[in-house]
Design a protein around this motif. Structure first.
Motif, PDB file in Angstrom:
ATOM      1  N   GLY A  89       0.834  -1.255  -0.199  1.00  0.00           N
ATOM      2  CA  GLY A  89      -0.073   0.005  -0.155  1.00  0.00           C
ATOM      3  C   GLY A  89       0.604   1.205   0.074  1.00  0.00           C
ATOM      4  N   ARG A  90       2.006   1.186   0.804  1.00  0.00           N
ATOM      5  CA  ARG A  90       2.783   2.491   0.864  1.00  0.00           C
ATOM      6  C   ARG A  90       3.295   2.771  -0.414  1.00  0.00           C
ATOM      7  NH1 ARG A  90       4.562   4.230   6.103  1.00  0.00           N
ATOM      8  NH2 ARG A  90       6.376   5.011   5.284  1.00  0.00           N
ATOM      9  N   ARG A  91       3.860   1.625  -1.190  1.00  0.00           N
ATOM     10  CA  ARG A  91       4.536   1.783  -2.551  1.00  0.00           C
ATOM     11  C   ARG A  91       3.696   2.655  -3.561  1.00  0.00           C
ATOM     12  NH1 ARG A  91       6.773  -3.513  -5.585  1.00  0.00           N
ATOM     13  NH2 ARG A  91       7.500  -2.614  -7.499  1.00  0.00           N
ATOM     14  N   VAL A  92       2.276   1.974  -3.485  1.00  0.00           N
ATOM     15  CA  VAL A  92       1.384   2.764  -4.193  1.00  0.00           C
ATOM     16  C   VAL A  92       1.084   4.097  -4.021  1.00  0.00           C
ATOM     17  CG1 VAL A  92      -1.103   2.700  -5.078  1.00  0.00           C
ATOM     18  CG2 VAL A  92       0.108   0.365  -4.904  1.00  0.00           C
ATOM     19  N   ILE A  93       1.044   4.522  -2.770  1.00  0.00           N
ATOM     20  CA  ILE A  93       0.797   5.750  -2.528  1.00  0.00           C
ATOM     21  C   ILE A  93       1.999   6.522  -2.596  1.00  0.00           C
ATOM     22  CG2 ILE A  93       0.521   7.121  -0.222  1.00  0.00           C
ATOM     23  CD1 ILE A  93      -0.914   4.724   1.049  1.00  0.00           C
ATOM     24  N   TYR A 115       0.140   8.405   5.053  1.00  0.00           N
ATOM     25  CA  TYR A 115      -0.043   7.216   4.846  1.00  0.00           C
ATOM     26  C   TYR A 115      -0.970   6.655   5.576  1.00  0.00           C
ATOM     27  CZ  TYR A 115       4.518   6.757   2.380  1.00  0.00           C
ATOM     28  OH  TYR A 115       5.523   6.860   1.199  1.00  0.00           O
ATOM     29  N   LEU A 116      -0.999   7.085   6.989  1.00  0.00           N
ATOM     30  CA  LEU A 116      -2.196   6.395   7.910  1.00  0.00           C
ATOM     31  C   LEU A 116      -3.678   6.894   6.964  1.00  0.00           C
ATOM     32  CD1 LEU A 116      -2.643   5.198  10.516  1.00  0.00           C
ATOM     33  CD2 LEU A 116      -2.858   7.309  11.508  1.00  0.00           C
ATOM     34  N   LEU A 117      -3.681   8.138   6.773  1.00  0.00           N
ATOM     35  CA  LEU A 117      -5.072   8.806   6.383  1.00  0.00           C
ATOM     36  C   LEU A 117      -5.423   8.308   4.921  1.00  0.00           C
ATOM     37  CD1 LEU A 117      -4.911  12.490   7.688  1.00  0.00           C
ATOM     38  CD2 LEU A 117      -5.714  10.297   8.898  1.00  0.00           C
ATOM     39  N   ALA A 118      -4.321   7.636   4.096  1.00  0.00           N
ATOM     40  CA  ALA A 118      -4.857   7.273   2.924  1.00  0.00           C
ATOM     41  C   ALA A 118      -5.154   6.008   2.580  1.00  0.00           C
ATOM     42  CB  ALA A 118      -3.507   6.968   1.935  1.00  0.00           C
ATOM     43  N   VAL A 119      -5.615   5.212   3.750  1.00  0.00           N
ATOM     44  CA  VAL A 119      -6.665   3.967   3.813  1.00  0.00           C
ATOM     45  C   VAL A 119      -8.011   4.418   3.795  1.00  0.00           C
ATOM     46  CG1 VAL A 119      -7.048   1.833   5.153  1.00  0.00           C
ATOM     47  CG2 VAL A 119      -4.573   2.839   4.978  1.00  0.00           C
ATOM     48  N   ASP A 134     -14.012  18.587  10.466  1.00  0.00           N
ATOM     49  CA  ASP A 134     -15.231  18.848   9.680  1.00  0.00           C
ATOM     50  C   ASP A 134     -16.292  18.007   9.642  1.00  0.00           C
ATOM     51  OD1 ASP A 134     -14.553  17.018   7.729  1.00  0.00           O
ATOM     52  OD2 ASP A 134     -14.032  18.574   6.284  1.00  0.00           O
ATOM     53  N   GLY A 135     -15.772  16.465  10.215  1.00  0.00           N
ATOM     54  CA  GLY A 135     -16.752  15.125  10.347  1.00  0.00           C
ATOM     55  C   GLY A 135     -16.894  14.423   9.350  1.00  0.00           C
ATOM     56  N   THR A 136     -15.779  14.643   8.496  1.00  0.00           N
ATOM     57  CA  THR A 136     -15.846  13.756   7.234  1.00  0.00           C
ATOM     58  C   THR A 136     -14.755  12.514   7.676  1.00  0.00           C
ATOM     59  OG1 THR A 136     -14.160  14.853   6.133  1.00  0.00           O
ATOM     60  CG2 THR A 136     -16.282  15.038   5.457  1.00  0.00           C
ATOM     61  N   TRP A 137     -15.020  11.049   7.133  1.00  0.00           N
ATOM     62  CA  TRP A 137     -14.154  10.209   7.438  1.00  0.00           C
ATOM     63  C   TRP A 137     -12.831  10.448   6.572  1.00  0.00           C
ATOM     64  CZ3 TRP A 137     -15.161   8.224  11.871  1.00  0.00           C
ATOM     65  CH2 TRP A 137     -16.531   7.979  12.443  1.00  0.00           C
ATOM     66  N   HIS A 138     -11.785  10.130   7.070  1.00  0.00           N
ATOM     67  CA  HIS A 138     -10.292  10.059   6.385  1.00  0.00           C
ATOM     68  C   HIS A 138     -10.358   8.515   5.502  1.00  0.00           C
ATOM     69  CE1 HIS A 138      -8.339  13.376   7.478  1.00  0.00           C
ATOM     70  NE2 HIS A 138      -8.814  13.428   8.531  1.00  0.00           N
ATOM     71  N   ARG A 139     -10.389   8.536   4.603  1.00  0.00           N
ATOM     72  CA  ARG A 139     -10.573   8.550   3.319  1.00  0.00           C
ATOM     73  C   ARG A 139     -11.905   7.634   2.901  1.00  0.00           C
ATOM     74  NH1 ARG A 139      -7.018   8.073  -1.520  1.00  0.00           N
ATOM     75  NH2 ARG A 139      -8.148   6.753  -3.088  1.00  0.00           N
TER      76      ARG A 139
END
Length: 434
Positions: A89-93, A115-119, A134-139
């Motif tokens: 996953g890190r490689r793709v990011i 990286y943590l927030l990209a999942v 703002d209340g939205t879920w990461h990602r």
């Protein structure tokens, strides 16, 4: 010399399908130094259902700072770090970021928080979730779009993964793969996916460097594990492509969701033991942790010993602490998660990555396992009975390998034979013949 102002970002940590607030995660970067802090929410601490979500945290008020124990460890507390992308996953990011940075040189470097927030929130491992102020879920995928692909899209993901491995990926490939990685794995190409029945699963693809059918080998190992009395993640092979150009994908069911799509809290054995990746830790320490935190400690330490015997007999030597996990049951009590990431390694020495005990060192033979059986709540007679079940299952590997659920061809069996047919199988048979 100008002092660089620290970059600071706060994220709300929540839990479960309902997204109950658990606390706040603060990430700080100054130059190359990164650290974090976590504070439990007052409401969580007052809740009758509260529990400590990560063994390296204290269930108390106030900020608890955390720094990486080594360059190979996370800047986040264990159970939070367990939800971050794995090496694939890190490689793709990183590839996606590098492409965007070419177009925009002012784009800042990636941080561990990035990286943590990209999942994807939908498929993040375990029950912990990260929410923006703002209340939205990461990602989260845009409305009307799906972030976790269904089984039918496996071919598209496989082709994009292949392009990444070969260094030929397009921006579209990377956009397609972004967020679809998973924490439960290593460097091999994979994705989170929805199975035919709508349940979360992991799709594992062949790699360009494979010299044997690694995906069929993993499904074989998980099938044998179930026959050996091990609680193992359900797995099967899905074949992509046409006859003569077949691509076997291992589809492995996720065990951190319940029948109602509820999220089950998870932490790795590394988190439970509060272990640095640079430390040699042992299975006797894991047994101690199970006795301290376990919901059914006797059953779980006995199950752990069964897994150790199985790993030895199938030559699964990639048994580091990230490849063992625990699921929360209630009120801070944990159960051993189903076995996952079990692979036969016919080309490696039969020596475990995790030590049996500090005195014993790595597991290399059946006799040392039997000598330590009492530590895992097994008498010699009970341990021999377990060993007999495990040996019988592994002895049947050729028949299972050729069966429709695994689908290896007879010509491929020699690729795997050294993992299953060796002197430790003979030693186990000799002990059982007494």
């Amino acid at each position: 010399m100008a002092v660089v102002a620290p970059f600071r970002q706060q994220v709300q940590l929540c839990i479960g399908k309902a997204g109950l607030p658990v606390g706040s995660l603060v990430y700080v970067r100054q130059g190359r130094r990164e650290n974090s802090a976590f504070a439990y929410d007052e409401g969580w601490l007052a809740s009758p259902a509260r529990f400590n979500v990560s063994a390296d945290l204290q269930l108390m008020a106030g900020h608890q700072p955390h720094e990486a124990a080594s360059p190979h460890d996370s800047v986040f507390y264990g159970a939070i770090a367990d939800t971050a992308p794995d090496a694939w996953g890190r490689r793709v990011i990183a590839r996606d970021h590098a492409k965007r940075r070419k177009a925009d040189p002012q784009l800042p470097a990636l941080t561990e928080l990035d990286y943590l927030l990209a999942v994807d929130d939908f498929s993040r491992v375990g029950a912990l979730r990260l929410r923006h102020p703002d209340g939205t879920w990461h990602r989260t995928a845009a409305k009307g779009r799906r972030s976790t692909p269904p089984l039918i899209e496996l071919e598209r993901i496989y082709q994009a993964s292949r392009a990444v491995e070969r260094g030929q990926e397009t921006a579209e490939d990377l956009r397609y793969l972004q967020g679809k990685g998973t924490s439960l794995g290593g460097m091999r190409p994979k994705c989170t996916m929805l199975d035919e029945d709508g349940r979360l699963a992991i799709g594992k693809f062949p790699s360009v460097g494979d010299t044997r059918s690694v995906t069929r080998g993993e499904v074989l190992a998980l099938k044998l594990a179930a026959r050996a009395g091990i609680d193992a993640a359900p797995a099967r092979i899905v074949v992509l492509g046409d006859k003569g150009n077949e691509v076997p994908v291992a589809v492995i069911r996720r065990f951190d969701r319940d029948d109602a799509d509820g999220r089950i809290p998870y932490q790795s054995a590394a988190s439970l033991l509060q272990a640095s990746r640079e430390e040699d830790r042992s299975y006797t320490e894991m047994a101690d942790a199970i006795r301290t935190h376990g919901h059914a400690p006797t059953q779980d330490v006995q199950q752990l010993w069964r897994r150790l015997a199985f790993n030895l007999l199938i030559t699964n030597v990639d048994d580091h602490l990230q490849n063992h996990g625990f699921l929360h049951v209630a009120l801070g009590q944990w159960r051993l998660a189903p076995a996952f990431d079990i692979n036969p390694f016919p080309d490696k020495d039969r020596e475990s990555k995790t030590w049996l005990s500090e005195q014993d060192g790595p597991i290399t033979d059946v006799k040392m396992l039997l000598a330590r059986a009492p530590y895992f709540a097994l008498s010699t007679e009970q341990a021999l009975s377990v060993l007999e079940e495990v040996h019988a299952a592994v002895s049947n590997w050729r028949q299972v390998a050729l069966g429709s659920e695994v689908g290896l061809r007879a010509a491929e069996l020699d690729d795997f034979a050294p993992a299953f047919e060796h002197e430790q199988m003979d030693a186990a048979a000799a002990l059982l013949d007494r």
